[in-house]
Design a protein around this motif. Sequence first.
Motif, PDB file in Angstrom:
ATOM      1  N   ILE A   1       4.963  15.510 -10.266  1.00  0.00           N
ATOM      2  CA  ILE A   1       5.296  15.921 -11.635  1.00  0.00           C
ATOM      3  C   ILE A   1       4.296  16.949 -12.142  1.00  0.00           C
ATOM      4  O   ILE A   1       4.666  17.983 -12.715  1.00  0.00           O
ATOM      5  CB  ILE A   1       5.330  14.695 -12.561  1.00  0.00           C
ATOM      6  N   ASP A   2       3.007  16.665 -11.912  1.00  0.00           N
ATOM      7  CA  ASP A   2       1.955  17.588 -12.367  1.00  0.00           C
ATOM      8  C   ASP A   2       2.051  18.941 -11.671  1.00  0.00           C
ATOM      9  O   ASP A   2       1.739  19.981 -12.252  1.00  0.00           O
ATOM     10  CB  ASP A   2       0.568  16.972 -12.120  1.00  0.00           C
TER      11      ASP A   2
ATOM     12  N   LYS B   1       7.947  15.365   1.332  1.00  0.00           N
ATOM     13  CA  LYS B   1       6.993  14.338   1.731  1.00  0.00           C
ATOM     14  C   LYS B   1       7.277  13.024   1.015  1.00  0.00           C
ATOM     15  O   LYS B   1       7.166  11.942   1.613  1.00  0.00           O
ATOM     16  CB  LYS B   1       5.565  14.797   1.424  1.00  0.00           C
ATOM     17  N   LEU B   2       7.678  13.109  -0.252  1.00  0.00           N
ATOM     18  CA  LEU B   2       8.042  11.905  -0.991  1.00  0.00           C
ATOM     19  C   LEU B   2       9.245  11.214  -0.343  1.00  0.00           C
ATOM     20  O   LEU B   2       9.286   9.983  -0.234  1.00  0.00           O
ATOM     21  CB  LEU B   2       8.371  12.263  -2.445  1.00  0.00           C
ATOM     22  N   GLY B   3      10.199  12.001   0.106  1.00  0.00           N
ATOM     23  CA  GLY B   3      11.355  11.433   0.799  1.00  0.00           C
ATOM     24  C   GLY B   3      10.954  10.705   2.066  1.00  0.00           C
ATOM     25  O   GLY B   3      11.491   9.639   2.385  1.00  0.00           O
TER      26      GLY B   3
ATOM     27  N   ALA C   1       0.830  -1.207   0.000  1.00  0.00           N
ATOM     28  CA  ALA C   1       0.000   0.000   0.000  1.00  0.00           C
ATOM     29  C   ALA C   1       0.866   1.259   0.000  1.00  0.00           C
ATOM     30  O   ALA C   1       0.577   2.237  -0.700  1.00  0.00           O
ATOM     31  CB  ALA C   1      -0.932  -0.007   1.210  1.00  0.00           C
ATOM     32  N   LEU C   2       1.944   1.241   0.786  1.00  0.00           N
ATOM     33  CA  LEU C   2       2.851   2.394   0.835  1.00  0.00           C
ATOM     34  C   LEU C   2       3.507   2.636  -0.516  1.00  0.00           C
ATOM     35  O   LEU C   2       3.641   3.784  -0.967  1.00  0.00           O
ATOM     36  CB  LEU C   2       3.931   2.164   1.901  1.00  0.00           C
TER      37      LEU C   2
ATOM     38  N   GLU D   1       3.854   5.801  -5.620  1.00  0.00           N
ATOM     39  CA  GLU D   1       3.819   5.909  -7.076  1.00  0.00           C
ATOM     40  C   GLU D   1       2.783   6.930  -7.529  1.00  0.00           C
ATOM     41  O   GLU D   1       3.032   7.730  -8.430  1.00  0.00           O
ATOM     42  CB  GLU D   1       3.515   4.533  -7.680  1.00  0.00           C
ATOM     43  N   VAL D   2       1.622   6.921  -6.891  1.00  0.00           N
ATOM     44  CA  VAL D   2       0.582   7.910  -7.232  1.00  0.00           C
ATOM     45  C   VAL D   2       1.057   9.318  -6.891  1.00  0.00           C
ATOM     46  O   VAL D   2       0.888  10.267  -7.666  1.00  0.00           O
ATOM     47  CB  VAL D   2      -0.730   7.584  -6.487  1.00  0.00           C
ATOM     48  N   TYR D   3       1.677   9.448  -5.735  1.00  0.00           N
ATOM     49  CA  TYR D   3       2.138  10.769  -5.286  1.00  0.00           C
ATOM     50  C   TYR D   3       3.248  11.304  -6.180  1.00  0.00           C
ATOM     51  O   TYR D   3       3.361  12.513  -6.401  1.00  0.00           O
ATOM     52  CB  TYR D   3       2.636  10.672  -3.838  1.00  0.00           C
TER      53      TYR D   3
END
Length: 232
Positions: free
Chosen positions: A169-170, A180-182, A156-157, A162-164
Amino acid sequence: MKKNRKQKAILATIYTLFVVLLLLGTRCESRIHLTTPEKDAQHLAELAETIHSEADLRKVERLASEYEIAYRKSYNGAKALYFKSLYEPILDEAGERRAAIRAEEDYLAMQQTTLHNTIGDLESAWVMPLGSYEEELQRLIANNTIIEAMQGELEALIAQKEVYAYEIIDAGYPQDMLQKLGQMEADIEAKGNEIKEIEHRNAIIKLANKLQLERELVIENNCEETTAEATM
């Protein structure tokens, strides 16, 4: 007259200091004794054969650079380039030799770590308190249940990350979203390490039963039926 003499004396003093400083500077630069490009390159080659560490390699590289600068200052750019063409293959070979030594050092370090971990596992297995076969089997099954749940959390993480990543990018890679990605990547790594820790715990349980009681713990695919295999 006195004023002119005083000015001349001051100028003479300044000139003398300038000459002294110039001589000192020349003496400092003269620590590189040039012979011929071929002989100096051979000297570097002999030094390169003694390289065993990154520090050794850096020293030879610096010395080669100092030689090149000395040739440029004492002769001309053409001779400096000629000397460079002689020593560059020497440094390339030295770098490859150092890389091979480092690979061997890394391999030996890995082997030592593996041996240390193996000894630690054996010691843990010998002193681990053990129950009946059914109790030990239930320990494994309980741990496997935890692992399965954690693997679901890990998946799930990863999906969330991947979605985030597409959202980042957008949005044009804003700094707060990258941070937050880190954190998400750190959470994924931590969850993976937790799973490995429980899997390792199961390996120790199996090893302890085999060493102390000479029995194999076997979990059937349906996780309900179990069989015991004793090794003599």
